[in-house]
Design a protein around this motif. Structure first.
Motif, PDB file in Angstrom:
ATOM      1  N   THR A 209       1.028  -1.112  -0.026  1.00  0.00           N
ATOM      2  CA  THR A 209       0.054   0.102  -0.029  1.00  0.00           C
ATOM      3  C   THR A 209       0.746   1.325   0.224  1.00  0.00           C
ATOM      4  O   THR A 209       2.177   1.061   0.032  1.00  0.00           O
TER       5      THR A 209
ATOM      6  N   ASP B  63      -5.525   8.451   5.412  1.00  0.00           N
ATOM      7  CA  ASP B  63      -6.545   8.876   6.526  1.00  0.00           C
ATOM      8  C   ASP B  63      -6.643   7.855   7.783  1.00  0.00           C
ATOM      9  O   ASP B  63      -6.436   8.268   8.844  1.00  0.00           O
ATOM     10  N   THR B  64      -6.349   6.749   7.585  1.00  0.00           N
ATOM     11  CA  THR B  64      -6.234   5.608   8.398  1.00  0.00           C
ATOM     12  C   THR B  64      -5.174   5.714   9.126  1.00  0.00           C
ATOM     13  O   THR B  64      -5.030   5.648  10.397  1.00  0.00           O
ATOM     14  N   TYR B  65      -3.749   6.159   8.402  1.00  0.00           N
ATOM     15  CA  TYR B  65      -2.581   6.222   8.980  1.00  0.00           C
ATOM     16  C   TYR B  65      -2.866   7.628  10.081  1.00  0.00           C
ATOM     17  O   TYR B  65      -2.339   7.346  11.279  1.00  0.00           O
TER      18      TYR B  65
ATOM     19  N   ASP C 234      -2.113   7.114  -1.128  1.00  0.00           N
ATOM     20  CA  ASP C 234      -3.333   6.735  -1.286  1.00  0.00           C
ATOM     21  C   ASP C 234      -4.275   7.281   0.132  1.00  0.00           C
ATOM     22  O   ASP C 234      -3.720   7.316   0.998  1.00  0.00           O
ATOM     23  N   GLU C 235      -5.255   8.116  -0.589  1.00  0.00           N
ATOM     24  CA  GLU C 235      -5.782   8.899   0.624  1.00  0.00           C
ATOM     25  C   GLU C 235      -6.585   8.048   1.633  1.00  0.00           C
ATOM     26  O   GLU C 235      -6.589   8.381   2.934  1.00  0.00           O
ATOM     27  N   THR C 236      -7.162   6.979   1.389  1.00  0.00           N
ATOM     28  CA  THR C 236      -7.767   6.111   2.544  1.00  0.00           C
ATOM     29  C   THR C 236      -6.747   5.712   3.490  1.00  0.00           C
ATOM     30  O   THR C 236      -6.850   5.701   4.406  1.00  0.00           O
ATOM     31  N   THR C 237      -5.616   5.065   2.697  1.00  0.00           N
ATOM     32  CA  THR C 237      -4.221   4.675   3.668  1.00  0.00           C
ATOM     33  C   THR C 237      -3.967   6.093   4.342  1.00  0.00           C
ATOM     34  O   THR C 237      -3.728   5.585   5.588  1.00  0.00           O
TER      35      THR C 237
END
Length: 134
Positions: free
Chosen positions: A81, A90-92, A85-88
């Motif tokens: 990953t 954001d989760t980070y 990546d915006e989703t990654t």
């Protein structure tokens, strides 16, 4: 006059966190406070104070911040990953916000001192900014 969206707290009590219990039992049987501190931007009678614009952080090539971002990105790439990546990302960031909450609670409970908290919080901030440096 309080907003209709917010219930007025009883006189003399100021709630700084979400509704619900704010203590958990400790291993010693006493109650321990979970700080849900919120930095309010309100003054006086519910008026919001203007907030200054945050300066955009500029990360130079070869800077410690850039090297940290590249190290974090390599760690994610190795796992298939990317922090781009915006989703990654954001989760980070959400995970690091949780780590910061843990550090703030540790300071509040005097598990770590102010110097240690400042140092560790700076490290978390550096990690949290990594996606922006890529």
């Amino acid at each position: 006059m309080p907003s209709s969206a917010e219930p007025a707290p009883p006189t003399g009590i100021h709630h700084t966190g979400p509704p619900g219990p704010t203590t958990t039992p400790s291993a010693t049987g006493g109650n321990r406070v979970i700080p849900f501190g919120r930095r309010t931007t309100r003054t006086g009678r519910g008026r919001r104070t203007p907030q200054p614009a945050q300066p955009e952080r500029v990360v130079g090539p070869g800077s410690p911040e850039q090297r940290l971002a590249e190290t974090a990105e390599a760690w994610f790439l190795k796992r298939g990953t990317s922090l781009t990546d915006e989703t990654t990302a954001d989760t980070y960031r959400a995970t690091l916000d949780l780590v910061q909450l843990m550090l703030d609670g540790s300071l509040h409970e005097q598990i770590v001192g102010a110097d240690e908290h400042r140092h560790l919080s700076g490290m978390v901030r550096g990690l949290r900014d990594a996606p922006d440096a890529l």
